[in-house]
Design an enzyme around this catalytic site. Sequence first.
Site, PDB file in Angstrom:
ATOM      1  N   LYS A  13      -1.486  -7.687   3.012  1.00  0.00           N
ATOM      2  CA  LYS A  13      -0.876  -7.160   4.241  1.00  0.00           C
ATOM      3  C   LYS A  13      -1.746  -7.542   5.446  1.00  0.00           C
ATOM      4  CE  LYS A  13       1.252  -3.712   1.345  1.00  0.00           C
ATOM      5  NZ  LYS A  13       1.780  -2.366   1.160  1.00  0.00           N
ATOM      6  N   HIS A  97       9.676  -8.140   1.869  1.00  0.00           N
ATOM      7  CA  HIS A  97       8.840  -6.965   1.591  1.00  0.00           C
ATOM      8  C   HIS A  97       9.375  -5.752   2.351  1.00  0.00           C
ATOM      9  CE1 HIS A  97       5.424  -4.238   1.518  1.00  0.00           C
ATOM     10  NE2 HIS A  97       5.104  -4.855   0.401  1.00  0.00           N
ATOM     11  N   GLU A  99       8.006  -3.597   4.063  1.00  0.00           N
ATOM     12  CA  GLU A  99       7.497  -3.451   5.445  1.00  0.00           C
ATOM     13  C   GLU A  99       8.196  -4.420   6.391  1.00  0.00           C
ATOM     14  OE1 GLU A  99       3.448  -3.760   4.147  1.00  0.00           O
ATOM     15  OE2 GLU A  99       3.704  -1.814   3.155  1.00  0.00           O
ATOM     16  N   SER A 215       1.447   1.502  -5.453  1.00  0.00           N
ATOM     17  CA  SER A 215       0.290   2.293  -5.921  1.00  0.00           C
ATOM     18  C   SER A 215      -0.182   1.880  -7.318  1.00  0.00           C
ATOM     19  CB  SER A 215       0.598   3.793  -5.861  1.00  0.00           C
ATOM     20  OG  SER A 215       0.856   4.178  -4.510  1.00  0.00           O
TER      21      SER A 215
HETATM   22  P1  13P Z   1       0.199  -0.423  -2.496  1.00  0.00           P
HETATM   23  O1  13P Z   1      -0.331  -1.034  -3.760  1.00  0.00           O
HETATM   24  O2  13P Z   1      -0.856  -0.229  -1.442  1.00  0.00           O
HETATM   25  O3  13P Z   1       0.997   0.813  -2.775  1.00  0.00           O
HETATM   26  O4  13P Z   1       1.220  -1.486  -1.856  1.00  0.00           O
HETATM   27  C1  13P Z   1       2.215  -2.028  -2.652  1.00  0.00           C
HETATM   28  C2  13P Z   1       2.843  -3.151  -1.930  1.00  0.00           C
HETATM   29  O5  13P Z   1       3.547  -2.966  -0.941  1.00  0.00           O
HETATM   30  C3  13P Z   1       2.589  -4.510  -2.416  1.00  0.00           C
HETATM   31  O6  13P Z   1       3.428  -5.427  -1.801  1.00  0.00           O
END
Ligand code: 13P
Length: 252
Positions: A13, A97, A99, A215
């Site tokens: 990210k 994704h 996001e 997670s």
């Molecule tokens: P986390 O592992 O921080 O929950 O993020 C998952 C994710 O969005 C991977 O693309």
Amino acid sequence: MGQRKPIMAANWKMHKTIQDIKVFFESFLQLVEGVDDREIVIAPSFIGLSDACRMTVGSKVQIAAQNMYFQEQGAYTGEISPTMLKSAGVDLVILGHSERRHIFGEDDSLIARKVRSAADHGMAAILCIGETLEEREAGLTEQVLSSQLLLGLALLESGHFASISIAYEPVWAIGTGRTASPEQIQDAHGFVRGTVENMAGEAVAQQIRILYGGSVKPGNVREIMSLEDVDGALVGGASLEPESFARIVKYE
Ligand code: 13P
């Protein structure tokens, strides 16, 4: 999991400067030396891609982009094209994704054009799908997953599926510390594979790799990877430290 080679992928990210990336690889590459029964993927931000590619030459680590635009060039301020990624040595891209969908407003038709563009440029793609908490609680999980798959893969021709993977990332499990239960994960992954079978046939459904994200940590990866239809993990927070991500890669 059959013959499908697992993909253990880090999505960094908007984390890590170029300097931080150097520090990461200095220890990470040693920690995963000799691991060759699974694919290891790392997706840094755009600014780190060229350096990350240089730092991992000769290793088994594959560098991915976190996003791209579907056009090759033009007046698209702030965007990066498939040909630009390829010129940096990148031939794998994460698309859709959550996001990108929820913070930046990407919709399925835009994502579908990106997925097709990746295929047209000989790039592999990981298409991310997943329901929100409200959608799950309203009993809409399968409806959301099938619509994101049908729309996101709508522009592909049958020969394109070989370079596509799917990441199931329930939005409520991303960055929350709240992992989906093994049963929820297997149910969703089984449903995704069945949907792909309806779209592209049994052979494609049996070879396509379906990653879980949300997670994932060293402490839960082994159980998640033991599920029948889980072929890998897409990891955010727990991929930022070399020791932690190396343990995830090795399911330790
Ligand atoms: P986390 O592992 O921080 O929950 O993020 C998952 C994710 O969005 C991977 O693309």
